[in-house]
Design an enzyme around this catalytic site. Sequence first.
Site, PDB file in Angstrom:
ATOM      1  N   ALA A  74       0.527   5.185  -0.412  1.00 16.08           N
ATOM      2  CA  ALA A  74      -0.405   6.099  -0.459  1.00 16.08           C
ATOM      3  C   ALA A  74       0.342   7.559  -0.319  1.00 16.08           C
ATOM      4  O   ALA A  74      -0.255   8.496  -0.542  1.00 16.08           O
ATOM      5  CB  ALA A  74      -1.428   5.935   0.655  1.00 16.08           C
ATOM      6  N   ASP A 107       0.854  -1.042   0.051  1.00 16.83           N
ATOM      7  CA  ASP A 107       0.198  -0.057  -0.129  1.00 16.83           C
ATOM      8  C   ASP A 107       0.919   1.272  -0.072  1.00 16.83           C
ATOM      9  O   ASP A 107       1.541   1.469   0.978  1.00 16.83           O
ATOM     10  CB  ASP A 107      -0.964   0.020   1.399  1.00 16.83           C
ATOM     11  CG  ASP A 107      -1.844   1.136   1.192  1.00 16.83           C
ATOM     12  OD1 ASP A 107      -1.850   2.024   0.508  1.00 16.83           O
ATOM     13  OD2 ASP A 107      -2.605   1.222   2.264  1.00 16.83           O
ATOM     14  N   LYS A 110      -2.888  12.042  -2.043  1.00 18.66           N
ATOM     15  CA  LYS A 110      -1.784  12.816  -1.300  1.00 18.66           C
ATOM     16  C   LYS A 110      -0.900  13.817  -2.264  1.00 18.66           C
ATOM     17  O   LYS A 110      -0.927  15.003  -2.197  1.00 18.66           O
ATOM     18  CB  LYS A 110      -1.190  12.298  -0.236  1.00 18.66           C
ATOM     19  CG  LYS A 110      -2.120  11.802   0.794  1.00 18.66           C
ATOM     20  CD  LYS A 110      -3.086  10.398   0.537  1.00 18.66           C
ATOM     21  CE  LYS A 110      -4.016   9.981   1.664  1.00 18.66           C
ATOM     22  NZ  LYS A 110      -4.909   8.968   1.432  1.00 18.66           N
TER      23      LYS A 110
END
Length: 394
Positions: A210, A208, A243
């Site tokens: 992010a 993951d 982000k």
Amino acid sequence: MLSTLKPRPADKILELMALYRDDPRDTKIDLGVGIYKNADGETPVMRAVKAAEKQLWETETTKKYTALSGDPAYGDAMKSLVLADSVDHARVGAIATPGGTGAIRQAFELAKLANPDVTVWTSNPTWPNHVSIIKFMGLKNESYAYFDEASCTVDFDAMMESLKGVKAGDLVLLHGCCHNPTGANLTLEQYGLVADLIIEKGATALVDIAYQGFGDGLEEDAAATRLLASKLPELLVAASCSKNFGIYRERTGCLMAMSETAEQTPVTQGTLNFLNRQNYSFPPDHGARLVTMILNDDVLKADWMAELEEVRLGMLGLRQQLADELKRLTNSDRFDFIAGHRGMFSRIGATPEEVMKIREDFGIYMVGDSRMNIAGLNSKTVPLLAEAVAKICK
């Protein structure tokens, strides 16, 4: 039918948002919500995104569907951004997803299709929605040791001991950089050892990622994922653009699935397409198209990278300021780890009771496990937080 539904537990972060909103104090500080904010408390649209949107508005001629996987150019751009040349891209299938969360969900769906008996291993702690989705899907979940509460660093020996329980066909979820919620990351050497263990166990890793670009730099933050791609026979990567491109509401994510050989890729890609069709058919395109435009245009990409670097360095500056202020107030190095953590979050080691006291006495809102969003601070509010932590966290 609807009368049989039961109330669901409130999301703790959304609950915290409501408490913060209702707090009348002018001095209140929100460190709970996981979203980037600048020194003025705003989440601005990045310059390159604005420019790309203007170009798109002037040149776009249709809103027709792209493909079940999304625009292939987006998948290619994300492979280059995250994986670079660590693996032959012919081995990697990709789909656009509604945000990084959509990519995570589709990764779990893919793992379930491949192995209905799969166990998903998550770090303790991890992003709460990881576990929530796993449980909702009826998958088995095991946690592996990760964070040492006393030192607020990674307990790697305990982590490796935990992972000895991984079985063939299991899925091991790793954070690519900027671990959420702790901010404490593995070293590249440690990622390599984890990769060796995963190979030995016959398991598959899911990364993951992010917050690429929020930690040590755009390339540096991808180094662990690229190392895993270079070592492992298979790899799943769930990437978010929320982000680092600041396009939270556009819900722009990507799931990449690396097969052992390029010959397997068509089946893998076809399965990814099938999963998109079952869940939401065609994925959203606007955010993905903006990302593709930025990554494929030298001028836009350079401006995006420059602004992303400003964001990263700003957060590092806040971390250092907070660590220095706490050292001054406590006359100890207890909180030095804050400067060493990376990304938006850190767990500061406060008890739930201390977190509640900080909220009640100082109007500073953080999650009950003491996770705080560094990007919710600015140079003026850092001393206020430091004073609260120094007074309450004994």
